[in-house]
Design a protein around this motif. Structure first.
Motif, PDB file in Angstrom:
ATOM      1  N   HIS A  28       0.809  -1.225   0.000  1.00  0.00           N
ATOM      2  CA  HIS A  28       0.000   0.000   0.000  1.00  0.00           C
ATOM      3  C   HIS A  28       0.844   1.278   0.000  1.00  0.00           C
ATOM      4  O   HIS A  28       0.634   2.186   0.807  1.00  0.00           O
ATOM      5  N   GLY A  29       1.800   1.330  -0.912  1.00  0.00           N
ATOM      6  CA  GLY A  29       2.535   2.572  -1.125  1.00  0.00           C
ATOM      7  C   GLY A  29       3.621   2.867  -0.120  1.00  0.00           C
ATOM      8  O   GLY A  29       4.266   3.915  -0.207  1.00  0.00           O
ATOM      9  N   HIS A  30       3.882   1.968   0.800  1.00  0.00           N
ATOM     10  CA  HIS A  30       4.900   2.224   1.834  1.00  0.00           C
ATOM     11  C   HIS A  30       6.249   1.674   1.348  1.00  0.00           C
ATOM     12  O   HIS A  30       6.716   0.614   1.779  1.00  0.00           O
ATOM     13  N   LEU A  31       6.858   2.435   0.446  1.00  0.00           N
ATOM     14  CA  LEU A  31       8.073   1.990  -0.228  1.00  0.00           C
ATOM     15  C   LEU A  31       9.240   1.794   0.733  1.00  0.00           C
ATOM     16  O   LEU A  31       9.958   0.797   0.653  1.00  0.00           O
ATOM     17  N   GLU A  32       9.469   2.733   1.627  1.00  0.00           N
ATOM     18  CA  GLU A  32      10.633   2.635   2.502  1.00  0.00           C
ATOM     19  C   GLU A  32      10.546   1.459   3.467  1.00  0.00           C
ATOM     20  O   GLU A  32      11.528   0.723   3.639  1.00  0.00           O
ATOM     21  N   PRO A  33       9.401   1.225   4.130  1.00  0.00           N
ATOM     22  CA  PRO A  33       9.309   0.000   4.944  1.00  0.00           C
ATOM     23  C   PRO A  33       9.509  -1.265   4.128  1.00  0.00           C
ATOM     24  O   PRO A  33      10.090  -2.240   4.620  1.00  0.00           O
ATOM     25  N   LEU A  34       9.054  -1.264   2.873  1.00  0.00           N
ATOM     26  CA  LEU A  34       9.282  -2.423   2.008  1.00  0.00           C
ATOM     27  C   LEU A  34      10.768  -2.612   1.759  1.00  0.00           C
ATOM     28  O   LEU A  34      11.298  -3.730   1.876  1.00  0.00           O
ATOM     29  N   ARG A  35      11.458  -1.544   1.405  1.00  0.00           N
ATOM     30  CA  ARG A  35      12.902  -1.639   1.178  1.00  0.00           C
ATOM     31  C   ARG A  35      13.613  -2.178   2.423  1.00  0.00           C
ATOM     32  O   ARG A  35      14.501  -3.033   2.330  1.00  0.00           O
ATOM     33  N   GLU A  36      13.238  -1.655   3.587  1.00  0.00           N
ATOM     34  CA  GLU A  36      13.878  -2.088   4.831  1.00  0.00           C
ATOM     35  C   GLU A  36      13.647  -3.572   5.082  1.00  0.00           C
ATOM     36  O   GLU A  36      14.565  -4.303   5.502  1.00  0.00           O
ATOM     37  N   ALA A  37      12.416  -4.033   4.825  1.00  0.00           N
ATOM     38  CA  ALA A  37      12.099  -5.447   5.065  1.00  0.00           C
ATOM     39  C   ALA A  37      12.837  -6.349   4.087  1.00  0.00           C
ATOM     40  O   ALA A  37      13.324  -7.422   4.468  1.00  0.00           O
ATOM     41  N   LEU A  39      15.681  -5.623   2.586  1.00  0.00           N
ATOM     42  CA  LEU A  39      17.094  -5.544   2.954  1.00  0.00           C
ATOM     43  C   LEU A  39      17.389  -6.455   4.141  1.00  0.00           C
ATOM     44  O   LEU A  39      18.398  -7.176   4.164  1.00  0.00           O
ATOM     45  N   GLU A  40      16.500  -6.444   5.122  1.00  0.00           N
ATOM     46  CA  GLU A  40      16.689  -7.283   6.306  1.00  0.00           C
ATOM     47  C   GLU A  40      16.734  -8.767   5.946  1.00  0.00           C
ATOM     48  O   GLU A  40      17.473  -9.541   6.567  1.00  0.00           O
ATOM     49  N   GLN A  41      15.974  -9.157   4.926  1.00  0.00           N
ATOM     50  CA  GLN A  41      15.969 -10.558   4.492  1.00  0.00           C
ATOM     51  C   GLN A  41      17.104 -10.873   3.515  1.00  0.00           C
ATOM     52  O   GLN A  41      17.228 -12.021   3.072  1.00  0.00           O
ATOM     53  N   GLY A  42      17.913  -9.879   3.166  1.00  0.00           N
ATOM     54  CA  GLY A  42      19.018 -10.103   2.244  1.00  0.00           C
ATOM     55  C   GLY A  42      18.610 -10.212   0.793  1.00  0.00           C
ATOM     56  O   GLY A  42      19.378 -10.696  -0.043  1.00  0.00           O
ATOM     57  N   LEU A  43      17.397  -9.724   0.462  1.00  0.00           N
ATOM     58  CA  LEU A  43      16.897  -9.827  -0.909  1.00  0.00           C
ATOM     59  C   LEU A  43      17.296  -8.644  -1.772  1.00  0.00           C
ATOM     60  O   LEU A  43      17.298  -8.749  -3.000  1.00  0.00           O
ATOM     61  N   ILE A  44      17.591  -7.497  -1.168  1.00  0.00           N
ATOM     62  CA  ILE A  44      18.133  -6.351  -1.896  1.00  0.00           C
ATOM     63  C   ILE A  44      19.353  -5.833  -1.135  1.00  0.00           C
ATOM     64  O   ILE A  44      19.550  -6.150   0.046  1.00  0.00           O
ATOM     65  N   ASP A  45      20.154  -5.024  -1.827  1.00  0.00           N
ATOM     66  CA  ASP A  45      21.304  -4.410  -1.171  1.00  0.00           C
ATOM     67  C   ASP A  45      20.962  -2.995  -0.727  1.00  0.00           C
ATOM     68  O   ASP A  45      19.819  -2.539  -0.869  1.00  0.00           O
ATOM     69  N   ALA A  77       9.121  -3.215  -7.954  1.00  0.00           N
ATOM     70  CA  ALA A  77       8.747  -4.586  -8.307  1.00  0.00           C
ATOM     71  C   ALA A  77       9.152  -4.910  -9.740  1.00  0.00           C
ATOM     72  O   ALA A  77       9.636  -6.024 -10.026  1.00  0.00           O
ATOM     73  N   MET A  78       8.943  -3.970 -10.655  1.00  0.00           N
ATOM     74  CA  MET A  78       9.342  -4.199 -12.046  1.00  0.00           C
ATOM     75  C   MET A  78      10.867  -4.348 -12.157  1.00  0.00           C
ATOM     76  O   MET A  78      11.370  -5.215 -12.875  1.00  0.00           O
ATOM     77  N   GLN A  79      11.592  -3.518 -11.430  1.00  0.00           N
ATOM     78  CA  GLN A  79      13.051  -3.578 -11.443  1.00  0.00           C
ATOM     79  C   GLN A  79      13.546  -4.918 -10.895  1.00  0.00           C
ATOM     80  O   GLN A  79      14.403  -5.580 -11.489  1.00  0.00           O
ATOM     81  N   LEU A  80      12.992  -5.350  -9.754  1.00  0.00           N
ATOM     82  CA  LEU A  80      13.432  -6.601  -9.137  1.00  0.00           C
ATOM     83  C   LEU A  80      13.083  -7.805 -10.012  1.00  0.00           C
ATOM     84  O   LEU A  80      13.816  -8.792 -10.023  1.00  0.00           O
ATOM     85  N   SER A  81      11.986  -7.721 -10.747  1.00  0.00           N
ATOM     86  CA  SER A  81      11.621  -8.807 -11.657  1.00  0.00           C
ATOM     87  C   SER A  81      12.718  -9.036 -12.676  1.00  0.00           C
ATOM     88  O   SER A  81      13.108 -10.185 -12.957  1.00  0.00           O
ATOM     89  N   GLU A  82      13.263  -7.967 -13.227  1.00  0.00           N
ATOM     90  CA  GLU A  82      14.336  -8.078 -14.222  1.00  0.00           C
ATOM     91  C   GLU A  82      15.647  -8.512 -13.574  1.00  0.00           C
ATOM     92  O   GLU A  82      16.334  -9.408 -14.074  1.00  0.00           O
ATOM     93  N   GLU A  83      15.990  -7.865 -12.455  1.00  0.00           N
ATOM     94  CA  GLU A  83      17.289  -8.133 -11.828  1.00  0.00           C
ATOM     95  C   GLU A  83      17.353  -9.551 -11.259  1.00  0.00           C
ATOM     96  O   GLU A  83      18.399 -10.217 -11.356  1.00  0.00           O
TER      97      GLU A  83
END
Length: 307
Positions: A28-37, A39-45, A77-83
Motif C-alpha cells: 500500500h505505497g509504503h516503499l521505505e518500509p518495504l525496502r527495509e524489510a 534488505l533485512e531478508q538479504g533480498l536487496i542491497d 517490483a518491475m526492477q526486481l523482476s528483471e534483476e
C-alpha cells in the motif's frame, strides 16, 4: 483502450524449485518500509538492487493506495523482476484488488459503474479506497500493461498463493491456468464492467474464518492445488483485534491451513516479508468435493467500502 493489449500468457502455476521462497504482504505505497524489510531478508542491497541470488520472491498484491509512494513500489517490483531473473532467481507478483482498481481508474476513469442504490465511477471508488492523485499522475501505459500481465494465483512448493482470503477465484475457473486466462480476457475487454466486477469480487474476504473456514480453505486447495494457502488483503489486526503496532509476523489460522501476510501497514503495522515454510504444511481435511459443500460461497464480508 484494452487494458491487457499484447499481454503474454503468464499462468501462475509454478513448479517446485530448490531455492529459498519469500512472500511479501500488502505494501500500500509504503516503499521505505518495504525496502527495509527486503534488505533485512538479504533480498536487496543498500542501493535497492536484487541481492537474493537464486531466491524466489512473491508479492501478494496491493502495491498502491493509502501510502506515500505506490508507483515507487510498482517501479521497484518491475526492477526486481528483471534483476532477479538475471541473477538466476525470480521476483513475481499477484494482482490484488487495488491493482484492478488502479487499472480501472487509469483506463475508465469517470465511466459510471453500478453500486447498490445507484451508480458511481471508478474514480470515486478509487478515491474512497485511498487512491492518491500523485500516483495516478505517474502511472504509465508500460506499468499498466505490466500489471495486467500478472497472474492472480500461483502454486509454489505446495503453497497456494492468492491475494484475497476468498473463494471468489473459483468463479473464474477450476484451475489456475483457466482462472488466469479468463481474467486476462476480462482485462482485455474494452468495456469497463468486466473490470469493475473483477475488482468487486477480489474485495471479498473472510472465507477462511469462522466455523466454515477450514472447509473453505480445503475446497479452494482441492480445486487449485497446494497444501497451505498464503494470502494478504485482510489486515491481521482486523482478524484478531490486536494493536497493529504489536503485529510481529504472519498469522497461521484455520487449523494451520492458512497464512495471512497482511500486517496492516497502513494501520501502523509492519511490512511483512516472510520466508516459507513458517512450519510444515498440514494435511488439509477432506474438501468439499462432497455435493453438499461444492460451490458454496464462504466469504463472510463483502465489504461495502471495498477496501
Amino acid at each position: 483502450m484494452s487494458i491487457a493489449s499484447g499481454a503474454p500468457d503468464t499462468s501462475g502455476a509454478v513448479g517446485v524449485e530448490d531455492a529459498p521462497l519469500y512472500v511479501v504482504g500488502d505494501v500500500h505505497g509504503h516503499l521505505e518500509p518495504l525496502r527495509e524489510a527486503l534488505l533485512e531478508q538479504g533480498l536487496i542491497d543498500e542501493d535497492g538492487h536484487w541481492a537474493g541470488g537464486a531466491a524466489r520472491l512473491w508479492f501478494l498484491g496491493d502495491f498502491t493506495d493509502r501510502g506515500p509512494d505506490g508507483i515507487g513500489v510498482v517501479e521497484l517490483a518491475m526492477q526486481l523482476s528483471e534483476e532477479a531473473a538475471e541473477a538466476g532467481g525470480s521476483s513475481r507478483m499477484l494482482l490484488g484488488n487495488h491493482e484492478i482498481l488502479l487499472l480501472g481508474v487509469y483506463f475508465f476513469g469517470d465511466h459510471p459503474v453500478p453500486v447498490a442504490g445507484g451508480s458511481t465511477t471508478f474514480r470515486e471508488i478509487w478515491l474512497r479506497n485511498g487512491g492518491l492523485q500523485w500516483d495516478l499522475d505517474r502511472f504509465t501505459d508500460a506499468q499498466a500493461l505490466w500489471l495486467a500481465r500478472q497472474p492472480v494465483a500461483a502454486v509454489v512448493d505446495q503453497y497456494l498463493l492468492v491475494h484475497s482470503d476468498s473463494n471468489a477465484y473459483l468463479e473464474y475457473g477450476s484451475t489456475i491456468e483457466d482462472i488466469d486466462g479468463e481474467i486476462r480476457d476480462l482485462l482485455g475487454d474494452p468495456e469497463p464492467l468486466p473490470c469493475w466486477d473483477l475488482f468487486r469480487n477480489l474485495t471479498r474476504r473472510g472465507a477462511f474464518m469462522g466455523e466454515t473456514g477450514t472447509l473453505a480453505a480445503a475446497d479452494l486447495m482441492g480445486e487449485l492445488g497446494g497444501r497451505q494457502i498464503v494470502h494478504g488483503h485482510t489486515p491481521i489486526p482486523y482478524q484478531t483485534g490486536e494493536d497493529p503496532a504489536l503485529i510481529d509476523g504472519p498469522r497461521v489460522y484455520a487449523d494451520g491451513q492458512v497464512i495471512n501476510l497482511d500486517g496492516g501497514i497502513y494501520l501502523g503495522g509492519p511490512c511483512l516479508v516472510a520466508r516459507l515454510p513458517l512450519r510444515e504444511p498440514v494435511e488439509p481435511p477432506v474438501s468439499g468435493s462432497d455435493d453438499e459443500t461444492l460451490g458454496m460461497v464462504y466469504d463472510i464480508d463483502e465489504d461495502p467500502e471495498y477496501r
